[in-house]
Motif scaffolding. Structure first.
Motif, PDB file in Angstrom:
ATOM      1  N   ARG A   1     -16.568  -8.222   5.265  1.00  0.00           N
ATOM      2  CA  ARG A   1     -15.985  -8.006   3.892  1.00  0.00           C
ATOM      3  C   ARG A   1     -14.550  -7.370   4.197  1.00  0.00           C
ATOM      4  O   ARG A   1     -14.311  -6.785   4.957  1.00  0.00           O
ATOM      5  CB  ARG A   1     -16.689  -7.564   2.938  1.00  0.00           C
ATOM      6  N   ASP A   2     -13.827  -7.671   3.020  1.00  0.00           N
ATOM      7  CA  ASP A   2     -12.471  -6.774   2.839  1.00  0.00           C
ATOM      8  C   ASP A   2     -12.759  -5.648   1.868  1.00  0.00           C
ATOM      9  O   ASP A   2     -12.849  -5.494   0.780  1.00  0.00           O
ATOM     10  CB  ASP A   2     -11.346  -7.682   2.074  1.00  0.00           C
ATOM     11  N   TRP A   3     -13.294  -4.665   2.768  1.00  0.00           N
ATOM     12  CA  TRP A   3     -13.637  -3.170   1.972  1.00  0.00           C
ATOM     13  C   TRP A   3     -12.593  -2.777   0.878  1.00  0.00           C
ATOM     14  O   TRP A   3     -11.315  -2.602   1.495  1.00  0.00           O
ATOM     15  CB  TRP A   3     -13.900  -2.112   2.771  1.00  0.00           C
ATOM     16  N   THR A   4     -12.998  -2.242  -0.246  1.00  0.00           N
ATOM     17  CA  THR A   4     -11.974  -1.981  -1.231  1.00  0.00           C
ATOM     18  C   THR A   4     -11.226  -0.398  -0.416  1.00  0.00           C
ATOM     19  O   THR A   4      -9.855  -0.295  -0.575  1.00  0.00           O
ATOM     20  CB  THR A   4     -12.460  -1.459  -2.390  1.00  0.00           C
ATOM     21  N   LYS A   5     -11.790   0.183   0.076  1.00  0.00           N
ATOM     22  CA  LYS A   5     -11.472   1.496   0.859  1.00  0.00           C
ATOM     23  C   LYS A   5     -10.395   1.361   1.839  1.00  0.00           C
ATOM     24  O   LYS A   5      -9.579   2.094   1.928  1.00  0.00           O
ATOM     25  CB  LYS A   5     -12.592   2.404   1.172  1.00  0.00           C
ATOM     26  N   LEU A   6     -10.347   0.183   2.488  1.00  0.00           N
ATOM     27  CA  LEU A   6      -9.493  -0.139   3.357  1.00  0.00           C
ATOM     28  C   LEU A   6      -8.255  -0.954   3.189  1.00  0.00           C
ATOM     29  O   LEU A   6      -7.441  -1.098   3.842  1.00  0.00           O
ATOM     30  CB  LEU A   6     -10.222  -0.716   4.648  1.00  0.00           C
ATOM     31  N   LYS A   7      -8.275  -1.149   1.906  1.00  0.00           N
ATOM     32  CA  LYS A   7      -7.105  -2.231   1.587  1.00  0.00           C
ATOM     33  C   LYS A   7      -5.768  -1.134   1.121  1.00  0.00           C
ATOM     34  O   LYS A   7      -5.820  -0.091   0.459  1.00  0.00           O
ATOM     35  CB  LYS A   7      -7.575  -3.007   0.130  1.00  0.00           C
ATOM     36  N   VAL A   8      -4.616  -1.501   1.783  1.00  0.00           N
ATOM     37  CA  VAL A   8      -3.352  -1.237   1.582  1.00  0.00           C
ATOM     38  C   VAL A   8      -2.364  -1.980   0.911  1.00  0.00           C
ATOM     39  O   VAL A   8      -2.446  -3.329   1.428  1.00  0.00           O
ATOM     40  CB  VAL A   8      -3.010  -0.576   2.802  1.00  0.00           C
TER      41      VAL A   8
END
Length: 233
Positions: free
Chosen positions: A49-56
């Protein structure tokens, strides 16, 4: 939970002597565990998935001429549903052309009626027509910096015993356990199932609550809403 703690916990399950340090050691088994920790961290961070913590949030600033922009230094990949939103016309995103041949076609044919189009070639984002001077195009991407050191500085991989995984350490531990057993030809199906369950729970928590506003009330978007005189199955 530092990576040393994760590896120590995993060792109690896979039957290895619990080490007091790992990243300063050269024993074959510890070298394998270091490699496995980094491999599993990459899988968890980027393969699902596209983890929230890793979104920039990335921002491309136009000068009225440039049509190619370098990707951010910590760029790993676009989100699974990526969009570029222009500040000059903020009511719709640019049109994405993922097919490089189609992009080449509109380039050599010199289309003049493009409102806003983008693609990725090599390590650059290409945009047509040029973004107006001082206008921007913004997008979210996943950072490749999935680890934090003891001072909280983000980095790409584990290199020290006190490094910390930015995502769920329990999922990392369970992933290392099943993959270690699989690598060594041992039974691992139950361990893999436990890992997959934990990963699914962590991914579900990462989405946050699905809340639907109804007047002044809030309820889960998955919940049935009961109205007076109506029977909800």
């Amino acid at each position: 939970m530092a990576i040393l703690d994760v590896i120590q916990d995993a060792c109690t399950v896979i039957g290895l002597t619990v080490p007091t340090s790992v990243f300063s050691q050269s024993d074959r088994e510890l070298v394998e565990l270091k490699s496995l920790a980094n491999e599993m961290a990459q899988r968890i961070a980027f393969d699902g998935r596209d983890w929230t913590k890793l979104k920039v949030l990335g921002t491309l600033t136009g000068d009225g001429t440039a049509q190619s922009f370098d990707l951010p230094g910590d760029y790993k990949r676009m989100l699974k549903k990526a969009a570029l939103w222009p500040s000059a016309s903020p009511y719709a995103p640019f049109t994405h052309y993922p097919d490089s041949d189609q992009w080449l076609g509109i380039t050599v044919q010199n289309f003049q009626n493009l409102v806003g189009a983008w693609t990725m070639i090599g390590e650059q984002v290409l945009i047509k027509p040029a973004i107006p001077s001082l206008a921007t195009a913004q997008f979210y991407y996943l950072t490749n910096k999935i680890i934090r050191d003891k001072d909280g500085v983000a980095k790409v991989s584990f290199t020290a015993d006190d490094d910390v995984f930015r995502l769920d350490e329990r999922v990392l531990k369970l992933g290392m356990i099943w993959q270690w057993k699989a690598n060594k030809g041992r039974a691992y199906a139950e361990d893999m199932a436990t890992y997959e369950d934990a990963l699914a729970v962590s991914a579900g928590a990462d989405k946050g609550s699905n809340i639907l506003a109804v007047g002044r009330r809030r309820s889960s978007i998955d919940a049935n809403i009961a109205y007076p005189g109506v029977i909800v199955p």
